[in-house]
Design a protein around this motif. Structure first.
Motif, PDB file in Angstrom:
ATOM      1  N   THR A  13      28.920  48.601 -35.597  1.00  0.00           N
ATOM      2  CA  THR A  13      29.479  48.716 -36.942  1.00  0.00           C
ATOM      3  C   THR A  13      30.702  49.631 -36.917  1.00  0.00           C
ATOM      4  N   VAL A  14      31.478  49.545 -37.973  1.00  0.00           N
ATOM      5  CA  VAL A  14      32.638  50.423 -38.121  1.00  0.00           C
ATOM      6  C   VAL A  14      32.186  51.879 -38.059  1.00  0.00           C
ATOM      7  N   ALA A  15      31.082  52.207 -38.708  1.00  0.00           N
ATOM      8  CA  ALA A  15      30.569  53.583 -38.694  1.00  0.00           C
ATOM      9  C   ALA A  15      30.157  54.000 -37.290  1.00  0.00           C
ATOM     10  N   GLU A  16      29.497  53.127 -36.560  1.00  0.00           N
ATOM     11  CA  GLU A  16      29.094  53.459 -35.185  1.00  0.00           C
ATOM     12  C   GLU A  16      30.315  53.700 -34.302  1.00  0.00           C
ATOM     13  N   ALA A  17      31.312  52.844 -34.424  1.00  0.00           N
ATOM     14  CA  ALA A  17      32.524  53.003 -33.623  1.00  0.00           C
ATOM     15  C   ALA A  17      33.252  54.297 -34.000  1.00  0.00           C
ATOM     16  N   ALA A  18      33.328  54.588 -35.283  1.00  0.00           N
ATOM     17  CA  ALA A  18      33.985  55.824 -35.727  1.00  0.00           C
ATOM     18  C   ALA A  18      33.266  57.042 -35.163  1.00  0.00           C
ATOM     19  N   THR A  19      31.956  56.993 -35.117  1.00  0.00           N
ATOM     20  CA  THR A  19      31.174  58.102 -34.561  1.00  0.00           C
ATOM     21  C   THR A  19      31.459  58.273 -33.076  1.00  0.00           C
ATOM     22  N   VAL A  20      31.481  57.174 -32.342  1.00  0.00           N
ATOM     23  CA  VAL A  20      31.775  57.227 -30.901  1.00  0.00           C
ATOM     24  C   VAL A  20      33.177  57.785 -30.673  1.00  0.00           C
ATOM     25  N   MET A  21      34.141  57.320 -31.454  1.00  0.00           N
ATOM     26  CA  MET A  21      35.520  57.784 -31.302  1.00  0.00           C
ATOM     27  C   MET A  21      35.628  59.267 -31.656  1.00  0.00           C
ATOM     28  N   GLY A  22      34.991  59.675 -32.733  1.00  0.00           N
ATOM     29  CA  GLY A  22      35.040  61.076 -33.130  1.00  0.00           C
ATOM     30  C   GLY A  22      34.366  61.993 -32.126  1.00  0.00           C
ATOM     31  N   THR A  23      33.238  61.574 -31.616  1.00  0.00           N
ATOM     32  CA  THR A  23      32.516  62.363 -30.619  1.00  0.00           C
ATOM     33  C   THR A  23      33.354  62.565 -29.367  1.00  0.00           C
ATOM     34  N   ASN A  24      34.123  61.538 -29.011  1.00  0.00           N
ATOM     35  CA  ASN A  24      34.939  61.595 -27.796  1.00  0.00           C
ATOM     36  C   ASN A  24      36.378  62.052 -28.056  1.00  0.00           C
ATOM     37  N   HIS A  25      36.689  62.366 -29.303  1.00  0.00           N
ATOM     38  CA  HIS A  25      38.017  62.867 -29.688  1.00  0.00           C
ATOM     39  C   HIS A  25      39.133  61.917 -29.271  1.00  0.00           C
ATOM     40  N   VAL A  26      38.940  60.626 -29.570  1.00  0.00           N
ATOM     41  CA  VAL A  26      39.954  59.622 -29.256  1.00  0.00           C
ATOM     42  C   VAL A  26      40.302  58.826 -30.507  1.00  0.00           C
ATOM     43  N   GLY A  27      41.475  58.221 -30.494  1.00  0.00           N
ATOM     44  CA  GLY A  27      41.934  57.429 -31.621  1.00  0.00           C
ATOM     45  C   GLY A  27      41.727  55.942 -31.458  1.00  0.00           C
ATOM     46  N   ALA A  28      41.135  55.529 -30.317  1.00  0.00           N
ATOM     47  CA  ALA A  28      40.907  54.101 -30.086  1.00  0.00           C
ATOM     48  C   ALA A  28      39.718  53.912 -29.156  1.00  0.00           C
ATOM     49  N   ALA A  29      39.017  52.821 -29.390  1.00  0.00           N
ATOM     50  CA  ALA A  29      37.922  52.420 -28.510  1.00  0.00           C
ATOM     51  C   ALA A  29      38.204  51.002 -28.021  1.00  0.00           C
ATOM     52  N   LEU A  30      37.924  50.777 -26.759  1.00  0.00           N
ATOM     53  CA  LEU A  30      38.063  49.432 -26.201  1.00  0.00           C
ATOM     54  C   LEU A  30      36.811  48.644 -26.560  1.00  0.00           C
ATOM     55  N   VAL A  31      37.005  47.445 -27.050  1.00  0.00           N
ATOM     56  CA  VAL A  31      35.879  46.595 -27.429  1.00  0.00           C
ATOM     57  C   VAL A  31      35.594  45.680 -26.243  1.00  0.00           C
ATOM     58  N   MET A  32      34.399  45.840 -25.691  1.00  0.00           N
ATOM     59  CA  MET A  32      34.049  45.166 -24.441  1.00  0.00           C
ATOM     60  C   MET A  32      32.814  44.302 -24.619  1.00  0.00           C
ATOM     61  N   GLU A  33      32.841  43.128 -23.992  1.00  0.00           N
ATOM     62  CA  GLU A  33      31.654  42.293 -23.805  1.00  0.00           C
ATOM     63  C   GLU A  33      31.377  42.320 -22.319  1.00  0.00           C
ATOM     64  N   THR A  34      30.343  43.022 -21.943  1.00  0.00           N
ATOM     65  CA  THR A  34      30.036  43.305 -20.543  1.00  0.00           C
ATOM     66  C   THR A  34      31.246  44.022 -19.944  1.00  0.00           C
ATOM     67  N   ASP A  35      31.941  43.413 -18.986  1.00  0.00           N
ATOM     68  CA  ASP A  35      33.115  44.046 -18.374  1.00  0.00           C
ATOM     69  C   ASP A  35      34.426  43.437 -18.860  1.00  0.00           C
TER      70      ASP A  35
END
Length: 114
Positions: A13-35
């Motif tokens: 979810t958008v909230a889950e991704a925002a949490t991951v990004m905030g925890t890691n102090h980054v402005g972007a997350a790569l969206v991956m299906e497996t590799d």
């Protein structure tokens, strides 16, 4: 280039991704299906989602991400990365070698500092 990749699944979810990004102090997350890189999800996508719908935090990342993002090769020159970001309005570009994500470059990485 950062080689510490922050990734999310397209079904996050958008909230889950925002949490991951905030925890890691980054402005972007790569969206991956497996590799396999299927998209990129950025702070701008979070704002766009939240501004358009009151319950967007529960929406899937796959609805808001940029699909098939532009990428750079590991040997790309700093000027090439900077030109791509400025021309296209990006702040983050995945670095891909032989179909595998090996890093991500941010505008901060390629901007000269005093």
């Amino acid at each position: 280039m950062s080689t510490e990749l922050v990734t999310v699944d397209p079904g996050a979810t958008v909230a889950e991704a925002a949490t991951v990004m905030g925890t890691n102090h980054v402005g972007a997350a790569l969206v991956m299906e497996t590799d396999r890189l299927v998209g990129i999800f950025t702070e701008r996508d979070i704002l766009r989602a939240l501004a358009s719908d009151f319950d967007a935090a529960g929406h899937l990342v796959s609805h808001w991400m940029t699909t098939d993002p532009f990428t750079l090769a590991p040997g790309a020159a700093t000027n090439e990365a900077l030109d791509l970001m400025l021309d296209r309005g990006f702040r983050h570009v995945p670095v891909v070698e032989a179909g595998r994500v090996v890093g991500i470059v941010s505008l901060r990485d390629v901007t000269p500092r005093d």
